[in-house]
Write a protein that holds these residues in place. Structure first.
Motif, PDB file in Angstrom:
ATOM      1  N   HIS A  56     -13.988  88.161  61.968  1.00 29.85           N
ATOM      2  CA  HIS A  56     -13.731  89.606  61.656  1.00 29.85           C
ATOM      3  C   HIS A  56     -12.683  90.070  61.340  1.00 29.85           C
ATOM      4  CE1 HIS A  56     -12.562  91.347  65.546  1.00 29.85           C
ATOM      5  NE2 HIS A  56     -12.511  92.428  65.160  1.00 29.85           N
ATOM      6  N   ASP A  57     -11.276  89.662  62.168  1.00 29.72           N
ATOM      7  CA  ASP A  57     -10.081  89.918  61.957  1.00 29.72           C
ATOM      8  C   ASP A  57      -9.299  89.113  61.438  1.00 29.72           C
ATOM      9  OD1 ASP A  57     -10.182  92.912  62.251  1.00 29.72           O
ATOM     10  OD2 ASP A  57      -9.533  92.759  64.472  1.00 29.72           O
ATOM     11  N   TYR A  58      -9.793  87.980  60.811  1.00 30.06           N
ATOM     12  CA  TYR A  58      -9.050  86.667  60.652  1.00 30.06           C
ATOM     13  C   TYR A  58      -8.101  87.083  59.429  1.00 30.06           C
ATOM     14  CZ  TYR A  58      -8.552  82.563  57.358  1.00 30.06           C
ATOM     15  OH  TYR A  58      -8.119  81.169  56.999  1.00 30.06           O
ATOM     16  N   ALA A  59      -8.162  88.069  58.445  1.00 32.69           N
ATOM     17  CA  ALA A  59      -6.906  88.228  57.550  1.00 32.69           C
ATOM     18  C   ALA A  59      -6.012  89.472  57.939  1.00 32.69           C
ATOM     19  CB  ALA A  59      -7.786  88.503  56.089  1.00 32.69           C
ATOM     20  N   LYS A  60      -6.214  90.022  59.214  1.00 28.83           N
ATOM     21  CA  LYS A  60      -5.654  91.126  59.419  1.00 28.83           C
ATOM     22  C   LYS A  60      -4.154  90.855  59.456  1.00 28.83           C
ATOM     23  CE  LYS A  60      -5.534  95.260  62.142  1.00 28.83           C
ATOM     24  NZ  LYS A  60      -6.388  96.349  62.287  1.00 28.83           N
ATOM     25  N   GLU A  61      -3.344  89.899  59.754  1.00 27.73           N
ATOM     26  CA  GLU A  61      -1.867  89.649  59.506  1.00 27.73           C
ATOM     27  C   GLU A  61      -1.602  88.954  58.053  1.00 27.73           C
ATOM     28  OE1 GLU A  61      -1.075  87.887  63.402  1.00 27.73           O
ATOM     29  OE2 GLU A  61      -2.047  89.705  64.541  1.00 27.73           O
ATOM     30  N   TYR A  86      -5.608  98.327  56.852  1.00 26.89           N
ATOM     31  CA  TYR A  86      -6.640  98.713  57.676  1.00 26.89           C
ATOM     32  C   TYR A  86      -8.122  98.630  56.859  1.00 26.89           C
ATOM     33  CZ  TYR A  86      -5.845 103.205  55.404  1.00 26.89           C
ATOM     34  OH  TYR A  86      -5.544 104.179  54.254  1.00 26.89           O
ATOM     35  N   ILE A  87      -8.118  98.836  55.669  1.00 24.30           N
ATOM     36  CA  ILE A  87      -9.496  98.426  54.587  1.00 24.30           C
ATOM     37  C   ILE A  87      -9.366  97.124  54.248  1.00 24.30           C
ATOM     38  CG2 ILE A  87     -10.414  99.218  52.660  1.00 24.30           C
ATOM     39  CD1 ILE A  87     -10.836 101.383  54.850  1.00 24.30           C
ATOM     40  N   TRP A  88      -8.135  96.765  53.643  1.00 25.97           N
ATOM     41  CA  TRP A  88      -8.201  95.397  53.120  1.00 25.97           C
ATOM     42  C   TRP A  88      -8.488  94.186  54.080  1.00 25.97           C
ATOM     43  CZ3 TRP A  88      -2.694  96.304  51.022  1.00 25.97           C
ATOM     44  CH2 TRP A  88      -2.464  97.308  50.215  1.00 25.97           C
ATOM     45  N   HIS A  89      -8.140  94.310  55.154  1.00 26.18           N
ATOM     46  CA  HIS A  89      -8.672  93.192  56.193  1.00 26.18           C
ATOM     47  C   HIS A  89      -9.915  92.856  56.275  1.00 26.18           C
ATOM     48  CE1 HIS A  89      -9.101  95.919  59.527  1.00 26.18           C
ATOM     49  NE2 HIS A  89      -9.360  94.930  60.037  1.00 26.18           N
ATOM     50  N   GLY A  90     -10.647  93.791  56.136  1.00 31.58           N
ATOM     51  CA  GLY A  90     -12.224  93.499  56.136  1.00 31.58           C
ATOM     52  C   GLY A  90     -12.787  93.203  54.778  1.00 31.58           C
ATOM     53  N   VAL A  91     -12.417  94.068  53.893  1.00 34.59           N
ATOM     54  CA  VAL A  91     -13.231  94.007  52.344  1.00 34.59           C
ATOM     55  C   VAL A  91     -12.540  92.918  51.594  1.00 34.59           C
ATOM     56  CG1 VAL A  91     -13.255  95.278  50.411  1.00 34.59           C
ATOM     57  CG2 VAL A  91     -13.607  96.625  52.326  1.00 34.59           C
ATOM     58  N   MET A  96     -11.185  85.761  51.705  1.00 33.66           N
ATOM     59  CA  MET A  96     -10.336  84.803  52.161  1.00 33.66           C
ATOM     60  C   MET A  96     -11.019  83.979  53.142  1.00 33.66           C
ATOM     61  SD  MET A  96      -7.104  87.318  52.737  1.00 33.66           S
ATOM     62  CE  MET A  96      -5.856  87.735  51.405  1.00 33.66           C
ATOM     63  N   ILE A  97     -11.815  84.579  53.878  1.00 31.90           N
ATOM     64  CA  ILE A  97     -12.765  83.898  54.808  1.00 31.90           C
ATOM     65  C   ILE A  97     -13.573  82.879  54.054  1.00 31.90           C
ATOM     66  CG2 ILE A  97     -14.717  84.016  56.382  1.00 31.90           C
ATOM     67  CD1 ILE A  97     -13.318  86.878  57.216  1.00 31.90           C
ATOM     68  N   GLN A  98     -14.232  83.456  53.145  1.00 28.44           N
ATOM     69  CA  GLN A  98     -15.084  82.476  52.171  1.00 28.44           C
ATOM     70  C   GLN A  98     -14.388  81.225  51.355  1.00 28.44           C
ATOM     71  OE1 GLN A  98     -17.227  84.551  48.851  1.00 28.44           O
ATOM     72  NE2 GLN A  98     -19.071  82.958  49.150  1.00 28.44           N
ATOM     73  N   ALA A  99     -13.224  81.707  50.902  1.00 24.54           N
ATOM     74  CA  ALA A  99     -12.400  80.659  50.191  1.00 24.54           C
ATOM     75  C   ALA A  99     -11.818  79.566  51.203  1.00 24.54           C
ATOM     76  CB  ALA A  99     -11.369  81.279  49.398  1.00 24.54           C
ATOM     77  N   GLU A 100     -11.358  80.115  52.243  1.00 24.39           N
ATOM     78  CA  GLU A 100     -10.471  79.258  53.226  1.00 24.39           C
ATOM     79  C   GLU A 100     -11.246  78.616  54.346  1.00 24.39           C
ATOM     80  OE1 GLU A 100      -6.988  81.632  54.465  1.00 24.39           O
ATOM     81  OE2 GLU A 100      -6.754  82.373  52.303  1.00 24.39           O
ATOM     82  N   LEU A 101     -12.416  79.201  54.783  1.00 20.04           N
ATOM     83  CA  LEU A 101     -13.090  78.563  55.866  1.00 20.04           C
ATOM     84  C   LEU A 101     -14.348  78.108  55.445  1.00 20.04           C
ATOM     85  CD1 LEU A 101     -12.460  81.294  58.506  1.00 20.04           C
ATOM     86  CD2 LEU A 101     -11.142  79.303  58.171  1.00 20.04           C
ATOM     87  N   GLY A 102     -14.858  78.377  54.147  1.00 21.17           N
ATOM     88  CA  GLY A 102     -16.275  77.884  53.485  1.00 21.17           C
ATOM     89  C   GLY A 102     -17.279  78.583  54.185  1.00 21.17           C
TER      90      GLY A 102
END
Ligand code: GDP
Ligand code: FE
Ligand code: FE
Ligand code: FE
Length: 193
Positions: A56-61, A86-91, A96-102
């Motif tokens: 859920h917070d994969y992209a937070k940093e 604060y909005i971007w890391h989820g939406v 990024m999760i889809q592209a990088e983690l499949g």
């Protein structure tokens, strides 16, 4: 092997850990624990809840520049540029999760997109579990957290309502801009619990 990620849960944990400071990774592990507990209570697929919580917070940093590039390249809502991490890391993070983690499961990706603001009618039980686990994980110490945990143990919908009411109150108190989706969440859940 997990159903929602091409690898083991330990491998997914390692990929998430590699993206985050130890402080934030520990938060993620506590969200995973709370999400599994809520998933069990409310009849949500435990493995789905575990994967969604871990990412859920994969992209937070990630940097603002990276989020802005993805908003452009994926043709996401142009209004997103007016908001922040604060909005971007989820939406945007869901992309990024889809592209990088499949990870392709639409319900998991929606739960990530919705974990900060919640959502209205299209908020699944999985999304509700992740939204609440992020708010209630045992490291959270805000005033009212014990009440929020007790309310959520009685009714998941009542927990969602409790969180959005208190978050909106808090944002107004600080005179912080409120993302329109947060207002949608507030209006939808107010009469539903
Ligand atoms: P975290 O990633 O585990 O820290 O938690 P969240 O993703 O749930 O929240 C990130 C931050 O966004 C928190 O400080 C929330 O209070 C804040 N937040 C939630 N909704 C809104 C909103 O509508 N507007 C603004 N400005 N901030 C919000
Ligand atoms: Fe978050
Ligand atoms: Fe949250
Ligand atoms: Fe979080």
């Amino acid at each position: 092997m997990t159903k929602y990620f091409d690898g083991s849960m330990v491998e997914l944990e390692a990929k998430v850990a590699a993206q985050l400071s130890d402080y934030r990774f520990q938060h993620v592990l506590r969200v995973r624990d709370y999400a599994c507990q809520l998933a069990k209570q409310y009849g949500v697929d435990m493995q789905k809840a575990e994967v969604a919580a871990l990412v859920h917070d994969y992209a937070k940093e990630r940097s603002d520049a990276e989020f802005l590039a993805v908003i452009q390249s994926r043709h996401l809502d142009p209004d997103l540029v007016n908001w922040g991490n604060y909005i971007w890391h989820g939406v945007v993070g869901a992309e990024m999760i889809q592209a990088e983690l499949g990870i392709d499961d639409p319900e998991i990706l929606a739960a990530v997109r919705q974990h900060t603001t919640g959502a209205g009618a299209d908020m699944s039980l999985l999304s509700q579990v992740i939204f609440m686990a992020d708010y209630l994980e045992i490291g959270r110490t805000f005033p009212g957290v014990e009440t929020a945990r007790a309310v959520t143990a009685q009714s998941l919908a009542a927990g969602v309502k409790y969180q959005i009411v208190h978050t909106v109150l808090h944002l107004v108190e600080k005179e912080t801009p409120i993302y329109p989706k947060s207002i949608t969440t507030y209006n939808y859940w107010l009469p539903r619990a």
